[in-house]
Design an enzyme around this catalytic site. Structure first.
Site, PDB file in Angstrom:
ATOM      1  N   HIS A 145       0.895  -1.240   0.054  1.00 39.92           N
ATOM      2  CA  HIS A 145       0.027  -0.039   0.014  1.00 39.92           C
ATOM      3  C   HIS A 145       0.818   1.280   0.045  1.00 39.92           C
ATOM      4  CE1 HIS A 145      -3.628  -2.336   1.069  1.00 39.92           C
ATOM      5  NE2 HIS A 145      -2.948  -3.015   1.534  1.00 39.92           N
ATOM      6  N   SER A 195      17.318  17.882 -16.660  1.00 38.53           N
ATOM      7  CA  SER A 195      16.545  19.209 -16.504  1.00 38.53           C
ATOM      8  C   SER A 195      17.189  20.415 -17.295  1.00 38.53           C
ATOM      9  CB  SER A 195      16.475  19.657 -15.119  1.00 38.53           C
ATOM     10  OG  SER A 195      15.824  21.154 -15.129  1.00 38.53           O
ATOM     11  N   LYS A 234      20.564  17.706 -12.178  1.00 37.97           N
ATOM     12  CA  LYS A 234      19.403  16.820 -12.013  1.00 37.97           C
ATOM     13  C   LYS A 234      19.564  15.649 -12.796  1.00 37.97           C
ATOM     14  CE  LYS A 234      14.585  17.022 -11.013  1.00 37.97           C
ATOM     15  NZ  LYS A 234      14.080  15.925 -11.750  1.00 37.97           N
TER      16      LYS A 234
END
Length: 466
Positions: A188, A318, A324
């Site tokens: 979950h 990016s 990034k």
């Protein structure tokens, strides 16, 4: 300016590019269906040409086709199979039903090339090789296209299986390397009992291993060919031995084990075998979607996410944020698998759209199946070689998350009971204390008992804590 020659068909005259090997019917299809600019997949061209080449040889052997004409058709076919004249197959996959335009494109190209081999020019009005009478002899669009659909998939089937198996092998190797790393399991999207990273990743490999079994089973139905049914399954205009001889010849030429259909009507009416195989590819896509998502989640961060795995740096992530790096191969795999699922939806709907003796939606079934094969092979190969091979585990992060996991108390349930376990878990989370510390403070167990019961590695091996 492009120069043209005039060709005729049953409708009338049409202008065709001067040096094109195709003729009037292909040109009409180009003009009528300027839909996508896409061309037939190589697997489809290979399959259709192979059928024509095989038919010429079968008819020559039965004495039904002039040997000189047959040999010219065979030679034209061999040239195309070896990669020549591929630019002559120009009909958009989104076209008239059944694939008549595809079929005539192949017939015309092979007939004109055969005529050139026999010394005739494209401009000659009377030529010995006719696209319908000779190249399409004992054939119909209605039995060649479904046969080509099957052969096209089987042509790349070993490549597909090798690609999937490569992923399985690489992933099992990672699972073995990481089997000593005990980490937090998650259900979950919430913390759960411990698992070993090797167990988690090994399950990815097993899932695709099972998919290989399913895809292999689904491919078996494609080996059953309906060539020789001609227009409606009756075999009109085909020699009684043509069907069996063609299956034997195609097996010989391809090296692929093929079988005769036990009902030519069913083989032409029903697309159940291609639809079944498409569904098998969709199921492969389902599992790879899940695996790609797991990789993205487990590598999320690198400082504020789970960050138990680090994907290889293959390109900047990016245009505005320096440094990034994104899980681009996993993102690519997701998109590829969504595309495969969408293609399967179209194949499924097209398969249900047949009426009476024919399914006229075969062009899109053929195109989508070949596209699905390409996308699965290309994307899984890239994901395996450019991500899975270089995937790195962050052991410290994995062990750190586990040490903070209050669900470790689950292993103590047989000793302290569910209610006390829930109390320990809630206290641990609320007061930022370890499960061990809370249990000791509540006097529920001794240190020696805890050492034995909270062995995280042992928790991954099942059984009951004592």
């Amino acid at each position: 300016m492009t120069e043209f020659r005039v060709e005729k068909d049953s409708i009338g005259e049409v202008r065709v590019p001067q040096n094109a090997l195709y003729a009037a019917q292909t040109q009409r299809a180009v003009q009528n269906f300027p839909i996508t600019g896409m061309k037939p997949w190589p697997a489809f061209i290979w399959s259709m040409v192979l059928i024509k080449r095989a038919a010429a040889e079968v008819h020559k052997e039965m004495g039904l086709l002039d040997p000189q004409v047959a040999d010219a058709i065979i030679q034209a076919g061999e040239e195309i199979l070896n990669g020549e004249h591929r630019d002559q197959f120009v009909v958009d996959p989104f076209q008239a039903g059944a694939g008549t335009s595809h079929n005539m494109n192949v017939n015309e190209v092979m007939a004109n090339r055969a005529n050139q081999i026999l010394g005739y020019s494209l401009e000659d009005k009377e030529k010995p090789v006719h696209p319908n009478d000779h190249v399409n002899m004992a054939q119909s669009t209605n039995d060649t296209i479904p046969t080509a659909i099957r052969l096209g998939v089987l042509w790349r089937f070993e490549e597909l299986i090798d690609t999937l198996q490569h992923f399985v092998d690489v992933t099992y190797q990672k699972a073995a390397e990481w089997d000593d790393i005990v980490k937090t399991g998650r259900t979950h999207l919430q913390d759960a009992v411990p698992v070993r990273l090797g167990q988690e990743v090994g399950a990815w490999a097993k899932a695709i291993e099972r998919q290989i079994e399913k895809v292999t089973f689904a491919a078996e139905g494609l080996r059953r060919l309906g060539i020789g049914g001609t227009a409606a399954g009756t075999g009109l205009n085909a020699h009684p031995e043509y069907h069996s001889r063609m299956v034997k010849k195609l097996t010989e030429l391809t090296g692929i084990q093929l079988y005769e259909s036990d009902n030519l009507f069913e083989s032409m009416q029903s697309m159940q075998d291609p639809v079944f195989f498409s569904a098998a590819l969709r199921n492969v896509a389902n599992d790879f979607t899940r695996i790609a998502n797991d990789v993205r989640l487990l590598s999320a961060g690198p400082t504020t996410g789970i960050a138990e795995l680090t994907c290889p740096t293959v390109q900047p992530g990016s245009s505005i944020m320096p440094g990034k790096v994104n899980p681009v191969l996993a993102e690519m795999l997701n998109q590829s698998m969504y595309h495969v699922m969408g293609n399967d939806t179209a194949v499924n709907m097209a398969g249900a759209a047949g009426q009476f003796e024919l399914n006229v939606m075969m062009p899109i079934i053929s195109h989508n199946l070949n596209e699905m094969m390409q996308v699965v092979i290309g994307s899984v190969r890239a994901f395996t070689d450019k991500l899975m091979v270089g995937l790195v585990v962050n052991r410290e992060n994995a062990e750190s998350w586990l040490s903070k996991n209050p669900i470790l108390v689950t292993a103590l349930n047989p000793i302290i009971g569910y209610n006390n376990g829930a109390k320990v878990a809630k206290t641990s989370l609320a007061e930022s204390k370890s499960v061990r510390q809370v249990v000791l403070e509540l006097g529920l167990m001794t240190e020696e008992e805890l050492d034995k019961a909270l062995d995280a590695r042992k928790m991954t091996e099942g059984g009951i804590a004592e």
